[in-house]
Design a protein around this motif. Sequence first.
Motif, PDB file in Angstrom:
ATOM      1  N   ARG A   6     -14.183   6.508   2.182  1.00 32.78           N
ATOM      2  CA  ARG A   6     -14.249   5.038   2.200  1.00 32.78           C
ATOM      3  C   ARG A   6     -13.000   4.443   1.940  1.00 32.78           C
ATOM      4  O   ARG A   6     -12.628   3.179   2.213  1.00 32.78           O
ATOM      5  N   GLN A   7     -12.073   5.119   1.366  1.00 32.51           N
ATOM      6  CA  GLN A   7     -10.685   4.503   0.882  1.00 32.51           C
ATOM      7  C   GLN A   7      -9.631   4.517   1.828  1.00 32.51           C
ATOM      8  O   GLN A   7      -8.587   4.307   1.702  1.00 32.51           O
ATOM      9  N   MET A   8     -10.129   5.212   2.889  1.00 38.04           N
ATOM     10  CA  MET A   8      -8.983   5.264   4.009  1.00 38.04           C
ATOM     11  C   MET A   8      -8.729   4.164   4.616  1.00 38.04           C
ATOM     12  O   MET A   8      -9.596   3.401   4.643  1.00 38.04           O
ATOM     13  N   THR A  23       0.754  -1.188   0.104  1.00 36.03           N
ATOM     14  CA  THR A  23      -0.177   0.040  -0.138  1.00 36.03           C
ATOM     15  C   THR A  23       0.931   1.487  -0.083  1.00 36.03           C
ATOM     16  O   THR A  23       2.070   1.058   0.392  1.00 36.03           O
ATOM     17  N   SER A  37     -10.962  15.421   2.003  1.00 37.10           N
ATOM     18  CA  SER A  37     -10.658  14.105   2.478  1.00 37.10           C
ATOM     19  C   SER A  37      -9.004  13.855   2.453  1.00 37.10           C
ATOM     20  O   SER A  37      -8.357  13.000   3.154  1.00 37.10           O
ATOM     21  N   LYS A  90     -14.951   8.759   9.999  1.00 37.06           N
ATOM     22  CA  LYS A  90     -14.532   7.488   9.234  1.00 37.06           C
ATOM     23  C   LYS A  90     -14.987   6.489   9.883  1.00 37.06           C
ATOM     24  O   LYS A  90     -15.655   5.390   9.483  1.00 37.06           O
ATOM     25  N   LYS A  93     -16.210   9.452  -1.086  1.00 37.24           N
ATOM     26  CA  LYS A  93     -15.512   8.403  -1.702  1.00 37.24           C
ATOM     27  C   LYS A  93     -13.791   8.204  -0.983  1.00 37.24           C
ATOM     28  O   LYS A  93     -13.525   7.326  -0.501  1.00 37.24           O
ATOM     29  N   GLY A  94     -13.346   9.320  -0.705  1.00 38.57           N
ATOM     30  CA  GLY A  94     -12.181   9.340  -0.152  1.00 38.57           C
ATOM     31  C   GLY A  94     -12.054   8.928   1.284  1.00 38.57           C
ATOM     32  O   GLY A  94     -11.016   8.088   1.759  1.00 38.57           O
ATOM     33  N   ASP A 100     -21.784   1.987   6.406  1.00 39.69           N
ATOM     34  CA  ASP A 100     -21.547   1.194   5.224  1.00 39.69           C
ATOM     35  C   ASP A 100     -21.702  -0.437   5.364  1.00 39.69           C
ATOM     36  O   ASP A 100     -22.183  -1.053   4.894  1.00 39.69           O
ATOM     37  N   ASP A 146     -16.658  13.363  -3.840  1.00 39.81           N
ATOM     38  CA  ASP A 146     -15.139  12.941  -3.670  1.00 39.81           C
ATOM     39  C   ASP A 146     -14.815  12.874  -2.128  1.00 39.81           C
ATOM     40  O   ASP A 146     -14.026  11.919  -1.807  1.00 39.81           O
ATOM     41  N   ASP A 197     -18.092   4.245   8.252  1.00 37.85           N
ATOM     42  CA  ASP A 197     -17.945   2.824   7.919  1.00 37.85           C
ATOM     43  C   ASP A 197     -18.680   1.876   8.814  1.00 37.85           C
ATOM     44  O   ASP A 197     -19.075   0.830   8.211  1.00 37.85           O
ATOM     45  N   SER A 208      -9.140   2.013   7.755  1.00 39.99           N
ATOM     46  CA  SER A 208     -10.319   2.104   8.721  1.00 39.99           C
ATOM     47  C   SER A 208      -9.888   2.239  10.084  1.00 39.99           C
ATOM     48  O   SER A 208      -8.666   2.038  10.487  1.00 39.99           O
TER      49      SER A 208
END
Length: 1479
Positions: A1401-1403, A86, A1287, A1296, A1398-1399, A1303, A1395, A1300, A1405
């Motif tokens: 969600r990609q961080m 990563t 983000s 965050k 979405k940002g 989600d 954005d 999560d 956890s």
Amino acid sequence: NIAALLLLCLLLLCLSAAGNQLQEEALLDFSSITPINNVVQDPRSGRVYLGAVNTIYQLDEALREEARTVTGPKEDARTCTPPVSTPYCQDTKPSPNVNKLLLVHPSNGSLIVCGSRYRGICSLLNLSNVEQQLYYSDSKGERTYVASIEDGVAVVAVMSTYINKDGNTFNVFLVGKGYGSLDSSKLISTRILQDYRDWVVFESIIEASTVQATPFVPKYLHDFRHAFKEEGFVYFLFSRTMGSTDNKNFTFVSRLCEDDPHYYSYTELQLNCGPGNRYNKVQAAYVASPGKELARGMTESGQYGKVLAWHKVLFMVASPDDDGADSALCMYPLNTINERLVDIISACYSDSGKIAGIPAVDIPYSYKTDEFCTSHIDVSSLCGADFLPSPLASKPEFAQQAKAVIIRRGLLTAVAIAVENDHTIAFLGNSLGEVYKVRRGWNGMCGSGWFLEVCKVMSRESVQGKGLGAITKVPVQTCHLKTDCQSCVSPWDPYCGWCVLEGRCTRRSDCQRAEEKNGWLWSPKQQCVKIVSFNPPNLSCKKTQHKYKCSKCSISICVQGARCPQFENPDPVLIPVGFKTTIGFEGINLDVYQASLLPSFTVTLYSCSLGREDCSLCKNADPKYRCVWCVKRKSCVYEKLCTNDQGTECPDPHITDIIPRYGPVRGGISVTIKGSNLGIHKEDIKAISVVGVPCIHQENKYADPIARSVHPANGSKAGGTVITISGFNLDTATREDIDVNVGGVVCTFLTMFHFQGRGFEKAMTAKEAQAFVGDVPCYVNALQDDKLFLDPPSSQPQARSKRHRRRRDTSSDTLDLLIKFGNGEWVVGSVHYESNNEVPLFIIIPAVIIPMLLIILVSVYCYRRKSQQAEREYEKVKHQLENLEESVRDRCKKEFTDLMIEMEDHTNELSEGRIPFLDYKTYTDRVFFLPSKDGANDVMITGKLDIPEARKAIVGQALNQFSNLLNSKTFLINFIKTLEGRPDFNARAKVYFASLLTVALHGKLEYYTDIMRTLLLELMGNYVDSKNPKLMLRRSETVVERMLCNWMSICLYQFLKDSAGEPLYKLFRAIKHQTEKGPVDARVKKAKYTLNDTGLLGDDVEYCVLTLQVLVHGEGPDVTPVKVLNCDTVSQVKEKIIEAVYRNLPYSQRPKVDSVSLEWRPGSTGQILSDLDLTSQKEGRWRRINTLAHYNVRDNATLVLSIVLHTQQNYDQNQDNQEERNALLEDDKVFHLVRPDELDEMKSKRGSMKDKSMTKAITEIYLTRLLSVKGTLQQFVDDFFRSVLCSGSVVPPAIKYFFDFLDEQALKHDNVDEETVHIWKTNSLPLRFWVNILKNPHFTFDVHVTEVVDASLSVIAQTFMDACTKTEHKLSRDSPSNKLLYAKEISTYKKMVDDYYKGIRQMVSVSDQDMNTHLAEVSRTHTDKLNTQVALHQLYQYASKYYDEIIQSLDEDPAAQSKQLTLRLQRIAAALENKVTDL
């Protein structure tokens, strides 16, 4: 260290291979190329496993290598978050992997291995071959990080089991770990060893724990040394500091119940070793039974209580914290440890934390210092509860004391204990690699210690050169090297004694006749056998040979002739396990040999519990086994092992699973019921019903499929022939189980067709589903949840359906496709078999293609026409807006330039840190309680309670008990639901109650979060079930919705101060400055420069800018220039002067307008300026408020600002003026710039056709002003939006974490789509928090927000709300001006929101433990500043108001009854308001 590793191998010989005679003196050893960190042994196979740096070794009992696996070096970095691929992992380099934990998991044959790389991730290896990796994953996130990356942090663990709420049992291991700078702060964690629902392997499955997620851990510096479990408890042994500035260590043993998943029972007991607790830092420990002799000596000493040989004792070696010159061994019976722990727990629960009137209970890892324990809790279980205080610890005065029984020079680092012939032997290892073998002295004390050194098992010289990478197996005894009795018994070694009849030095177990008197000699008196005389003195050689001629028998004895002893007919033959049974037998020739014989015969050992897990199986056992069901032990045992608790009847049947869980409404499917006590025979079950419908009990069916015929019998060699197999029981197996081949050639099944639906496999299996094409059944090939795969008949059926079998001609008809589930039948479609009479292709193409092309062309034409029309309309509106923008562009540039010049001073203030942020308490008071009905006078803001002085102590204690009661999740959930069920508990009351609850639970925000999550899950289920999930969180209609708003406010306070606060303050200042630059009507609250069309001042008011020179009376000759407007009222001038003069003070510390007077001195005399006086102008019935133009104040005029002291003398002097002003103010017909009746006239004109053109012109002028202000403020609006919706910068962990959570829950519901999740996120964060903060800057800053500024902020807040919605707003002439104003920017803002989501969600956890750590830090930092006691008092008012309903709810809840919650509430009520209860 070396000694610790050697001791394991000593015990391998001492404990597990004690009976093997050593035939050689050579030591067995194994060397590793890297240091060895951990050693474990599999008790079943005897294999030894070494955890070394970069390698795991598997050795046999002789330390020969069987297998190895390489664990490092690995590409890693200290700050890396795995996987290393990563972008978060940078600057990696090859790093050694130090083994941190090695644990045998025997139930599934795996080895748990945890290393220092990749944040302490673990793996599972095969116990039989460590080269085979059973499990490893580095992508599950922080929840699976077990060990530490720090070399100096020790990790210990012990295997255990965990039972969840559904009764499922899981294998877990409990981990104790110190704190590293980059580690999680979990002290104790429970790690699961399998995937289950949302849990993954190695995940920490317990989160809500005080000893687990807390910011206080680092300052206690834990050093774990040992973990073990005994009799239902798990123990951890460690040293730590007391949390103060003193870094001195103290040894503690902590205990928690094995069946306490939340660690409520976690309690620590300090262990003192040696005089004055000299040996205060534990180095190693061992738990073992003491043996008969040591137990007797410990009991006789009076220091340990009564100790029996089978009790468990904790043997501990410790050293001084600051000096390793000497070390000591101390002993602590577990009985005495447990008794002291019970005293500590009982004192906290029922005696206010005191023993004999002396405080005995400490509160580790908590900011609370008093009122922690109570005096009114009657608790039968000592395993804690959510409402009980935890964790607990003993105060130093009540530490467990122990005498140093062994003191040695140097640093002891390892200990092991063995018992031989009732004597106890200790093996001690030191830091030099030396191992000592010591035993207890005879008659208790010997010299100054309890133990005497027997020998040095391993010397320093023998390990020189081997380093830390070697392990050696040495014997614990060398009896065979002693050649005579005296040398054998003189060392007093309990392992060695003289075997008299064999004439050699042996262990007792190796001497065949050791049980005979004087057959094996060992005693502290060192006595040996000495022959004094023998009789007869002479023997004939011939006679001797004849008498002792031996015959060989099956047992090792010598007999004359062939008369060997024989043993027959043992009774009983069946021997139950666990019950001592005397066996009788018959013997032959037993008189030949009178000594003790070892009979040899065969009996059968059996266990009643094996294969009989429940009562019904037990009672069905063969009567010869005499098995009964023991109620107390809940198991099947031999009847004599359960004398008083034999159950005459079995418990009720218990159902654990029903397969399938779903089925068709009409029934007709097979259902499998699993459970216990369900009976043995069919006749045991009287009736079975599902939702009231009786079921038929089916027999079990076992049959082999039998093929009878194949059609056709012949076919082509090339294959391709469709064959049909007929026979019996062909449906026994599934499609996957069947293989068909002809002559070795595998056949394939016919092409199948499938149907889509939902919930198929929930209803039944593929066997139970039936399908028909016409009247012919289809084979159900496969059944999935949403698909059904069928094999159609190879030839066309003769009937259209099962219902129309009389009609045989189907050549021109479609056939019904019928699906049958149980008793339900559905015709889901039709099937048509192609006939040979095909329509020619040249007819089909024109007939189908041409109409389709015509339809497509017409559709395209209509769509383009509509699109062009809509686009023209949109372009028209857009063109008008662009023209208007163009017309005011130059003006915007000028206004913006002026504003930036004015804002430069404010920017300088910001750079100097002068943003007037509110402190945390004021911030929360305003966010939580300022909107309440009492506003700033609310008791939560003032903090004043009207409690008589005599009752304050009683009330305080009762409120502390009420606080403990609120910490019971069972009580709090009941409390909230009871209140929400009352019709008079309205929305305002819910909001206020939630805010009180937030303050009351602020000290345990992690618990508050757990309650919020529980209530949110229930709320989410209600909205999803009602098919309206998008409405969730839209309003604060429930307590939990307001709790969420408060939670966000708490978690984002620091983010406001660090990031978003500055752009928000700049935006507020810019709006305020821009608004005050033009006229503002003080009466109708309208301004010339605003963003809100309803607050726009329509008249073209003439004004000019004045610069006043202001002197402050009594503060020297310095003059402050202040810019004002000549149309400003006197009060508006005062506000601007106060802001300019006191600009460095926050608003709350500035003088208010009513407390100052303004004097104008145009000449030698001064004139007091006021809003209304006798000189005020009148226009008919209306009176105009005085302005600077009214007084004819000129540019650069000098004014004096004076503070009015409200004394009695001033009051008398100005009484006449005050009465005059009061008389003027009584007249409501007062205006400033625009008379209200003129506004009404203007509104009526706008509504008439006559003045339509004038109205349009006025509207365009208004819009021009709005655009001008909007363009001037645009940069400040954009800056604020970017600070909130970016983000890429720092995102608060709470956002965050909560996103999560949403989600994860959305994935669990079928009817929650991506748009719904977007709405949930918008409702929870932007609409619930940011809009509130944006519209109310005084919630964050110490400022005053006027109504005209608030009107502009509302427009920006509405734009922010529109940007967060998915709905597209179509613009038209009728659209509100607010929508038109930001129409161009709204698409950009929407993309920013998308954005941003979405940002996030990609961080990476945010784990529960990290969130809890953050919340605990907030609790520790701010809780003591809040009015917690006031909040508890106000909360109790609700409990008092709905007292009867709450009591009823608690009485109906079994969980509440078990925790005595009703009784505790009654006691609190009696103390707080003398309420009559049942006490």
